[in-house]
Design a protein around this motif. Structure first.
Motif, PDB file in Angstrom:
ATOM      1  N   GLU A  67       5.737 -26.523  -8.341  1.00 45.25           N
ATOM      2  CA  GLU A  67       5.057 -24.891  -8.359  1.00 45.25           C
ATOM      3  C   GLU A  67       5.835 -24.548  -7.174  1.00 45.25           C
ATOM      4  O   GLU A  67       6.496 -24.786  -6.357  1.00 45.25           O
ATOM      5  CB  GLU A  67       3.547 -25.010  -8.045  1.00 45.25           C
ATOM      6  CG  GLU A  67       2.969 -25.734  -6.734  1.00 45.25           C
ATOM      7  CD  GLU A  67       3.207 -25.050  -5.562  1.00 45.25           C
ATOM      8  OE1 GLU A  67       3.190 -23.910  -5.724  1.00 45.25           O
ATOM      9  OE2 GLU A  67       3.301 -25.724  -4.578  1.00 45.25           O
ATOM     10  N   PRO A  68       5.780 -22.808  -7.246  1.00 42.51           N
ATOM     11  CA  PRO A  68       6.890 -22.224  -6.697  1.00 42.51           C
ATOM     12  C   PRO A  68       6.635 -22.121  -5.091  1.00 42.51           C
ATOM     13  O   PRO A  68       7.657 -22.323  -4.294  1.00 42.51           O
ATOM     14  CB  PRO A  68       6.447 -20.671  -7.011  1.00 42.51           C
ATOM     15  CG  PRO A  68       5.954 -20.895  -8.376  1.00 42.51           C
ATOM     16  CD  PRO A  68       5.177 -22.104  -8.384  1.00 42.51           C
ATOM     17  N   ILE A  69       5.353 -22.254  -4.513  1.00 45.58           N
ATOM     18  CA  ILE A  69       4.943 -22.387  -3.009  1.00 45.58           C
ATOM     19  C   ILE A  69       5.683 -23.574  -2.389  1.00 45.58           C
ATOM     20  O   ILE A  69       6.400 -23.453  -1.530  1.00 45.58           O
ATOM     21  CB  ILE A  69       3.644 -22.172  -2.634  1.00 45.58           C
ATOM     22  CG1 ILE A  69       3.113 -20.832  -3.043  1.00 45.58           C
ATOM     23  CG2 ILE A  69       3.338 -22.377  -1.393  1.00 45.58           C
ATOM     24  CD1 ILE A  69       1.571 -20.647  -3.023  1.00 45.58           C
ATOM     25  N   MET A  70       5.351 -24.698  -2.977  1.00 46.61           N
ATOM     26  CA  MET A  70       5.867 -26.086  -2.289  1.00 46.61           C
ATOM     27  C   MET A  70       7.227 -26.199  -2.539  1.00 46.61           C
ATOM     28  O   MET A  70       7.934 -26.667  -1.828  1.00 46.61           O
ATOM     29  CB  MET A  70       5.071 -27.169  -2.948  1.00 46.61           C
ATOM     30  CG  MET A  70       3.569 -27.421  -2.521  1.00 46.61           C
ATOM     31  SD  MET A  70       3.330 -27.253  -0.394  1.00 46.61           S
ATOM     32  CE  MET A  70       4.445 -28.610  -0.061  1.00 46.61           C
ATOM     33  N   PHE A  71       7.742 -25.949  -3.655  1.00 47.19           N
ATOM     34  CA  PHE A  71       9.079 -25.856  -4.073  1.00 47.19           C
ATOM     35  C   PHE A  71       9.963 -25.144  -3.083  1.00 47.19           C
ATOM     36  O   PHE A  71      11.264 -25.552  -2.562  1.00 47.19           O
ATOM     37  CB  PHE A  71       9.306 -25.229  -5.559  1.00 47.19           C
ATOM     38  CG  PHE A  71      10.844 -25.464  -5.956  1.00 47.19           C
ATOM     39  CD1 PHE A  71      11.656 -26.582  -6.514  1.00 47.19           C
ATOM     40  CD2 PHE A  71      11.711 -24.336  -5.694  1.00 47.19           C
ATOM     41  CE1 PHE A  71      12.781 -26.578  -6.703  1.00 47.19           C
ATOM     42  CE2 PHE A  71      12.924 -24.331  -6.043  1.00 47.19           C
ATOM     43  CZ  PHE A  71      13.619 -25.468  -6.634  1.00 47.19           C
ATOM     44  N   GLY A  72       9.409 -24.007  -2.800  1.00 47.79           N
ATOM     45  CA  GLY A  72      10.286 -22.873  -2.025  1.00 47.79           C
ATOM     46  C   GLY A  72      10.378 -23.593  -0.449  1.00 47.79           C
ATOM     47  O   GLY A  72      11.257 -23.327   0.381  1.00 47.79           O
ATOM     48  N   PHE A  83      10.558 -18.171 -12.170  1.00 42.63           N
ATOM     49  CA  PHE A  83      11.337 -17.549 -13.464  1.00 42.63           C
ATOM     50  C   PHE A  83      12.011 -18.594 -14.201  1.00 42.63           C
ATOM     51  O   PHE A  83      12.110 -18.591 -15.285  1.00 42.63           O
ATOM     52  CB  PHE A  83      12.257 -16.516 -12.854  1.00 42.63           C
ATOM     53  CG  PHE A  83      11.427 -15.211 -12.470  1.00 42.63           C
ATOM     54  CD1 PHE A  83      10.813 -14.377 -13.522  1.00 42.63           C
ATOM     55  CD2 PHE A  83      11.390 -14.907 -11.219  1.00 42.63           C
ATOM     56  CE1 PHE A  83      10.419 -13.319 -13.030  1.00 42.63           C
ATOM     57  CE2 PHE A  83      10.859 -13.736 -10.881  1.00 42.63           C
ATOM     58  CZ  PHE A  83      10.266 -13.042 -11.710  1.00 42.63           C
ATOM     59  N   PHE A  84      12.847 -19.700 -13.454  1.00 44.27           N
ATOM     60  CA  PHE A  84      13.741 -20.956 -14.242  1.00 44.27           C
ATOM     61  C   PHE A  84      12.923 -21.862 -14.776  1.00 44.27           C
ATOM     62  O   PHE A  84      12.744 -22.371 -15.747  1.00 44.27           O
ATOM     63  CB  PHE A  84      14.903 -21.095 -13.272  1.00 44.27           C
ATOM     64  CG  PHE A  84      15.730 -19.993 -13.233  1.00 44.27           C
ATOM     65  CD1 PHE A  84      16.885 -19.809 -14.117  1.00 44.27           C
ATOM     66  CD2 PHE A  84      15.706 -19.398 -12.303  1.00 44.27           C
ATOM     67  CE1 PHE A  84      17.878 -18.710 -13.995  1.00 44.27           C
ATOM     68  CE2 PHE A  84      16.782 -18.024 -12.036  1.00 44.27           C
ATOM     69  CZ  PHE A  84      17.630 -18.087 -12.930  1.00 44.27           C
ATOM     70  N   MET A  85      12.155 -22.576 -13.857  1.00 44.91           N
ATOM     71  CA  MET A  85      11.464 -23.779 -13.926  1.00 44.91           C
ATOM     72  C   MET A  85      10.133 -23.877 -14.871  1.00 44.91           C
ATOM     73  O   MET A  85      10.016 -24.369 -15.677  1.00 44.91           O
ATOM     74  CB  MET A  85      11.352 -24.614 -12.642  1.00 44.91           C
ATOM     75  CG  MET A  85      12.405 -25.007 -11.843  1.00 44.91           C
ATOM     76  SD  MET A  85      12.052 -26.295 -10.614  1.00 44.91           S
ATOM     77  CE  MET A  85      12.022 -27.764 -11.631  1.00 44.91           C
ATOM     78  N   TRP A  86       9.608 -22.838 -14.436  1.00 42.09           N
ATOM     79  CA  TRP A  86       8.111 -22.234 -15.156  1.00 42.09           C
ATOM     80  C   TRP A  86       8.570 -21.635 -16.268  1.00 42.09           C
ATOM     81  O   TRP A  86       8.129 -21.694 -17.286  1.00 42.09           O
ATOM     82  CB  TRP A  86       7.313 -21.570 -14.232  1.00 42.09           C
ATOM     83  CG  TRP A  86       6.465 -22.344 -13.511  1.00 42.09           C
ATOM     84  CD1 TRP A  86       6.714 -23.953 -12.964  1.00 42.09           C
ATOM     85  CD2 TRP A  86       5.078 -22.126 -12.679  1.00 42.09           C
ATOM     86  NE1 TRP A  86       5.864 -24.349 -12.086  1.00 42.09           N
ATOM     87  CE2 TRP A  86       4.931 -23.140 -11.904  1.00 42.09           C
ATOM     88  CE3 TRP A  86       4.496 -21.028 -12.485  1.00 42.09           C
ATOM     89  CZ2 TRP A  86       3.466 -23.154 -10.975  1.00 42.09           C
ATOM     90  CZ3 TRP A  86       3.305 -21.053 -11.918  1.00 42.09           C
ATOM     91  CH2 TRP A  86       2.679 -22.046 -11.120  1.00 42.09           C
ATOM     92  N   GLY A  87       9.484 -20.548 -16.266  1.00 36.44           N
ATOM     93  CA  GLY A  87       9.860 -19.620 -17.443  1.00 36.44           C
ATOM     94  C   GLY A  87      10.519 -20.423 -18.504  1.00 36.44           C
ATOM     95  O   GLY A  87      10.366 -20.165 -19.722  1.00 36.44           O
TER      96      GLY A  87
END
Length: 212
Positions: free
Chosen positions: A178-183, A78-82
């Motif tokens: 991307e969300p998966i690796m970032f998480g 939501f923040f980095m991609w959005g």
């Protein structure tokens, strides 16, 4: 005939009703005054009979790790991609995401961990700023998120630098955000700091114990 026509004494019915209401009153009093001290112990096996949920029971640490990963990945989405198309400067985007992560951690993530804890305060061992019902955790979680964001950013840089050097790549970003690796990266650094905090607390607690 005399036995069949024998009438019941109404006094007996009154006594029975009085005993019945005494039992009811005692049951209500016991329920109202029940607490941890005067309640009989109940086994975990017996409690599980009255708990709803899926047949497959996941370990508590699996649930906690998934919650932490999911909220971090959601913040990346939501923040980095959005906001990536609206915030041109990368440092500004990282700073805004860090603030968002800190707020989400304090308001949502930590409360979700406490909701799924299976024993009293078991989630506190998984939370960096674990003090409950305190407004001081809000700015502390934001500062903590800024530190974690910096470490995640450096992790991406180190991995990309290593891949570029090994593969002799030019003008290519091997590992994007991307969300998966970032998480996963965020979760890894968070678990490391929480483990260090818990180890330090145990060392201090052991040092304070009187020696025999």
């Amino acid at each position: 005939m005399s036995k069949k026509n024998k009438r019941k004494d109404p006094h007996d019915d009154i006594l029975k009703q009085a005993d019945y209401y005494k039992l009811k009153t005692k049951a209500v009093d016991d329920l109202v005054n029940a607490n941890e001290e005067n309640s009989p112990p109940v086994s975990e096996k017996e409690l599980r009979k009255y708990r709803s949920g899926p047949k497959i029971k996941l370990a508590e640490w699996v649930i906690f790790c998934f919650i932490k990963w999911w909220f971090a990945a959601a913040c990346c989405f939501f923040f980095m991609w959005g906001l990536g198309n609206y915030v041109a400067d990368q440092l500004d985007l990282l700073f805004v995401t860090s603030i968002g992560l800190g707020m989400v951690t304090d308001i949502l993530t930590n409360n979700a961990l406490r909701f799924f804890e299976r024993s009293d305060k078991s989630a506190d061992k998984w939370i960096m700023c674990s003090k409950r019902k305190s407004f001081a955790t809000f700015p502390l979680n934001i500062l903590y998120a800024i530190v974690l964001m910096f470490l995640v950013f450096m992790t991406y840089n180190v991995i990309n630098f290593a891949i570029i050097r090994i593969g002799n790549l030019t003008d290519v970003l091997p590992l994007g955000v991307e969300p998966i690796m970032f998480g996963l990266f965020y979760l890894g650094w968070d678990l490391l700091f929480v483990a260090m905090r818990n180890t330090l607390k145990n060392v201090i607690s052991d040092a304070r114990k009187p020696s025999h």
